[in-house]
Design an enzyme around this catalytic site. Structure first.
Site, PDB file in Angstrom:
ATOM      1  N   VAL A 172      15.330  57.125  18.910  1.00 30.20           N
ATOM      2  CA  VAL A 172      13.918  56.748  18.919  1.00 30.20           C
ATOM      3  C   VAL A 172      13.097  57.793  19.687  1.00 30.20           C
ATOM      4  CG1 VAL A 172      12.247  54.976  19.619  1.00 30.20           C
ATOM      5  CG2 VAL A 172      14.482  54.296  18.709  1.00 30.20           C
ATOM      6  N   CYS A 173      13.682  58.346  20.736  1.00 30.71           N
ATOM      7  CA  CYS A 173      12.972  59.279  21.620  1.00 30.71           C
ATOM      8  C   CYS A 173      12.314  60.449  20.879  1.00 30.71           C
ATOM      9  CB  CYS A 173      13.893  59.794  22.712  1.00 30.71           C
ATOM     10  SG  CYS A 173      14.572  58.480  23.757  1.00 30.71           S
TER      11      CYS A 173
END
Length: 188
Positions: free
Chosen positions: A47-48
């Site tokens: 997700v980062c």
């Protein structure tokens, strides 16, 4: 959990990866301008990179509003450089990527998961006095929206510049604001 809203940011000095260079950045460098601190768990994850790429896509607009963005994870500035060089998404990032190997910055913003030595997805808007005005914390699996943070920046700047006015829900720049008074009680 005590609120960080209207609190001074914690003091820190750390190394960062910024535009192909390593640079020392401290809490003193933040004061005098608006800032966003964007904490995330770890480099080379899932997700980062989508979040940092999203913020990179809004960075020019934020700079136009006088805002500096600082992404922060417990990885080192060396790991940030390696990630920047390896990922097309992170290659778009030109804002400072702070290394927080000790976890002290994340701990100071109350987003450190001690047993994992990783940060929650915390986003903080800091005013030019170094005071936190917006705090948003997500669980690890829930990504954030840079577009909504831009809206919050504009609202916070408006409120700071227009004493006595407040911004209602979903306020966008140019829309009407409110002036709290006895006359409004029960009428909204």
């Amino acid at each position: 959990m005590s609120s960080i809203i209207n609190q001074q940011i914690p003091e820190f000095t750390t190394e960062a990866f910024v535009n192909g260079e390593f640079k020392t950045i401290s809490s003193d460098d933040v004061k005098g301008k608006w800032a966003i601190f964007m904490f995330y768990p770890h480099d080379f994850t899932f997700v980062c990179p989508t979040e940092l790429e999203d913020m990179a896509n809004h960075y020019e607009e934020l700079q136009g509003l006088g805002v500096e963005v600082y992404s922060v994870s417990t990885d080192s500035h060396f790991v940030h450089k390696a990630w920047h060089d390896a990922s097309e998404a992170i290659g778009k990032v030109t804002f400072p990527m702070l290394g927080d190997g000790t976890g002290n910055i994340a701990r100071g913003f109350n987003v450190l998961i001690e047993e994992e030595h990783a940060a929650l997805r915390g986003t903080f808007l800091v005013d030019p006095d170094g005071v936190v005005k917006v705090a948003e914390i997500h669980d690890l699996g829930i990504g954030r929206s840079a577009k909504d943070m831009v809206r919050k920046v504009k609202a916070a700047q408006y409120v700071r510049d227009n004493d006595g006015e407040v911004c209602p829900a979903a306020w966008e720049q140019g829309q009407e604001t409110l002036k709290p008074s006895l006359d409004l009680v029960g009428k909204i």
